[in-house]
Enzyme design. Structure first.
Site, PDB file in Angstrom:
ATOM      1  N   ARG A  35       0.807  -1.226   0.000  1.00 17.29           N
ATOM      2  CA  ARG A  35       0.000   0.000   0.000  1.00 17.29           C
ATOM      3  C   ARG A  35       0.839   1.274   0.000  1.00 17.29           C
ATOM      4  O   ARG A  35       0.353   2.349  -0.322  1.00 17.29           O
ATOM      5  CB  ARG A  35      -0.956   0.014   1.183  1.00 17.29           C
ATOM      6  CG  ARG A  35      -0.308   0.109   2.553  1.00 17.29           C
ATOM      7  CD  ARG A  35      -1.347   0.269   3.661  1.00 17.29           C
ATOM      8  NE  ARG A  35      -2.217  -0.878   3.791  1.00 17.29           N
ATOM      9  CZ  ARG A  35      -3.490  -0.889   3.407  1.00 17.29           C
ATOM     10  NH1 ARG A  35      -4.023   0.189   2.853  1.00 17.29           N
ATOM     11  NH2 ARG A  35      -4.227  -1.968   3.569  1.00 17.29           N
ATOM     12  N   THR A 140       4.339 -21.326  10.574  1.00 21.04           N
ATOM     13  CA  THR A 140       5.183 -20.778   9.508  1.00 21.04           C
ATOM     14  C   THR A 140       5.750 -19.424   9.903  1.00 21.04           C
ATOM     15  O   THR A 140       5.026 -18.428   9.910  1.00 21.04           O
ATOM     16  CB  THR A 140       4.356 -20.610   8.219  1.00 21.04           C
ATOM     17  OG1 THR A 140       3.113 -19.953   8.543  1.00 21.04           O
ATOM     18  CG2 THR A 140       4.037 -21.951   7.582  1.00 21.04           C
ATOM     19  N   LYS A 194      -4.217 -19.408  18.957  1.00 20.03           N
ATOM     20  CA  LYS A 194      -2.814 -19.671  19.324  1.00 20.03           C
ATOM     21  C   LYS A 194      -2.059 -18.376  19.609  1.00 20.03           C
ATOM     22  O   LYS A 194      -1.123 -18.364  20.418  1.00 20.03           O
ATOM     23  CB  LYS A 194      -2.124 -20.497  18.239  1.00 20.03           C
ATOM     24  CG  LYS A 194      -2.001 -19.824  16.869  1.00 20.03           C
ATOM     25  CD  LYS A 194      -0.706 -19.067  16.698  1.00 20.03           C
ATOM     26  CE  LYS A 194      -0.697 -18.317  15.381  1.00 20.03           C
ATOM     27  NZ  LYS A 194       0.571 -17.553  15.184  1.00 20.03           N
ATOM     28  N   ASP A 247       0.918 -24.874  15.045  1.00 25.70           N
ATOM     29  CA  ASP A 247       1.093 -23.425  15.138  1.00 25.70           C
ATOM     30  C   ASP A 247       1.226 -22.979  16.588  1.00 25.70           C
ATOM     31  O   ASP A 247       1.972 -22.046  16.912  1.00 25.70           O
ATOM     32  CB  ASP A 247      -0.097 -22.737  14.470  1.00 25.70           C
ATOM     33  CG  ASP A 247       0.277 -21.406  13.837  1.00 25.70           C
ATOM     34  OD1 ASP A 247       1.444 -20.982  13.961  1.00 25.70           O
ATOM     35  OD2 ASP A 247      -0.599 -20.793  13.200  1.00 25.70           O
ATOM     36  N   SER A 257       8.407 -15.289  17.196  1.00 27.76           N
ATOM     37  CA  SER A 257       7.000 -14.934  17.349  1.00 27.76           C
ATOM     38  C   SER A 257       6.858 -13.571  18.021  1.00 27.76           C
ATOM     39  O   SER A 257       7.296 -13.373  19.156  1.00 27.76           O
ATOM     40  CB  SER A 257       6.278 -15.994  18.187  1.00 27.76           C
ATOM     41  OG  SER A 257       5.033 -15.507  18.652  1.00 27.76           O
ATOM     42  N   ASN A 259       4.061 -12.353  19.050  1.00 33.14           N
ATOM     43  CA  ASN A 259       3.126 -12.513  20.167  1.00 33.14           C
ATOM     44  C   ASN A 259       3.842 -12.997  21.417  1.00 33.14           C
ATOM     45  O   ASN A 259       3.596 -12.509  22.520  1.00 33.14           O
ATOM     46  CB  ASN A 259       2.016 -13.488  19.768  1.00 33.14           C
ATOM     47  CG  ASN A 259       1.173 -12.957  18.641  1.00 33.14           C
ATOM     48  OD1 ASN A 259       0.485 -11.955  18.783  1.00 33.14           O
ATOM     49  ND2 ASN A 259       1.238 -13.610  17.490  1.00 33.14           N
ATOM     50  N   GLU A 284      -0.541  -9.321  16.226  1.00 29.82           N
ATOM     51  CA  GLU A 284      -1.919  -9.758  15.974  1.00 29.82           C
ATOM     52  C   GLU A 284      -2.618 -10.218  17.249  1.00 29.82           C
ATOM     53  O   GLU A 284      -3.820 -10.032  17.424  1.00 29.82           O
ATOM     54  CB  GLU A 284      -1.935 -10.887  14.941  1.00 29.82           C
ATOM     55  CG  GLU A 284      -1.812 -10.422  13.501  1.00 29.82           C
ATOM     56  CD  GLU A 284      -3.120  -9.906  12.925  1.00 29.82           C
ATOM     57  OE1 GLU A 284      -4.028  -9.549  13.701  1.00 29.82           O
ATOM     58  OE2 GLU A 284      -3.232  -9.852  11.696  1.00 29.82           O
TER      59      GLU A 284
END
Length: 334
Positions: A35, A140, A194, A247, A257, A259, A284
């Site tokens: 974008r 992934t 997850k 995952d 990760s 998270n 996320e």
């Protein structure tokens, strides 16, 4: 009409870029849309995404595009890889641009931020029933995918032909294995839940609880994921596969990760806003926590780990107190 690309990837963050590299490396003409005009120009010049996925050169057959309409009309196959909070808006933007035979897959992990709905419901509301839909989910990390390290993923759709086509595009015997799964609901749900459990695992490690606690959180987190899945008519076996346990383990145990790193920072005493800022990319799980909590409340599903993470992120609860409250719950059968 001859189309410019076999597949268009919408979203030039680390994950979208990695998927585009994998598709192009398999020999398919691939278009990657971003974008930000300046970002796309920089990727075109550098032939890699230095902003989000450095040191992963683009194959020659990977093209870049900043014009959304041109990107959408370049291919019948679209792969949406934007954050979950931007998913609905992206579909609304591209709806009038779609080719006659357009099919849409997504690798976005999450739920609708306003309603807690599955993304398939969002897509159907926006697009109607004409467009075939599919979802990719599984253990992934973008850097490993883009580097060509062995990876496996789940792919689900209600359209068997679309599954076969996407699987052929992505599957590479030496480094990328695609498992088809008919449980469209379960594959979507695993990717959202997850993320929340990974934050909890990070918090526990940040506090200093160790491997025993981390493993307990993964195991009980899987139980929570499965309970919610059953309430939504998902298949229990899905949560033992790539989009569930696979995952979950990856995201809870490796510091690639975001998270997990977010949770680590919270466990070490950082405020929510500062922890997100320090990571520098979308976390996320922050939004997913509220979405999954809403969904669990709506279906009256007990999810104590999710509830405590929600209290920490959205109600200002101290992370150590949340951990203590989890440990002091009433005894019960497993």
């Amino acid at each position: 009409m001859s189309l410019a690309a076999k597949i268009t990837v919408l979203g030039a963050g680390s994950y979208g870029t990695a998927l585009a590299i994998c598709l192009a490396r398999n020999g398919h003409k691939t278009l990657l849309w971003g974008r930000d005009d300046n970002h796309v120009a920089a990727m075109e010049q550098d032939r890699e995404n230095n902003k989000y996925l450095a040191d992963c050169p683009f194959p020659e057959n990977l093209a870049l595009e900043a014009d959304l309409e041109k990107a959408v009309q370049a291919s019948d196959n679209l792969l949406v890889v934007v954050p979950s909070h931007a998913f609905a808006d992206m579909l609304k933007q591209i709806k009038p641009m779609l080719t006659e035979n357009a099919k849409i897959a997504w690798a976005t992990k999450g739920l609708d931020p306003q309603t807690g709905d599955l993304l398939q419901n969002v897509a159907r509301t926006v697009l109607g029933d004409r467009v075939s839909l599919a979802v990719l989910s599984g253990p992934t990390f973008a850097k490993e995918m883009a580097s060509g390290l062995p990876t496996a993923i789940s792919l689900s759709s209600e359209d068997d032909e679309f599954v076969a086509e996407l699987s052929d595009l992505l599957h590479c015997e030496k480094r990328f294995r695609v498992y088809s799964n008919k449980d469209f609901i379960g594959v979507q749900l695993g990717g959202a839940v997850k993320n929340v459990i990974a934050i909890a695992a990070g918090i526990a490690d940040g506090i200093g609880f160790g491997a025993n606690a981390r493993t307990a959180l993964i195991t009980r987190g899987l139980a929570e994921m499965t309970r919610l899945g059953l309430a939504l008519n998902a298949e229990p076996a899905t949560f033992m596969g790539m989009a569930g346990l696979g995952d979950l383990v990856l995201t809870c145990t490796d510091n690639q990760s975001r998270n997990r790193r977010f949770g680590l920072a919270l466990g070490q005493g950082k405020e929510v806003e500062q922890a997100i800022t320090d990571i520098g990319q979308v976390v996320e799980g922050y939004r997913n926590t509220k979405e999954v909590y809403m969904l669990a409340q709506r279906h009256d599903v007990e999810m104590p780990i999710v509830e405590q993470v929600y209290q920490v992120l959205y109600r200002g609860k101290d992370a150590k107190l949340a951990a203590a409250d989890l440990l002091s719950r009433d005894k019960k059968f497993e």
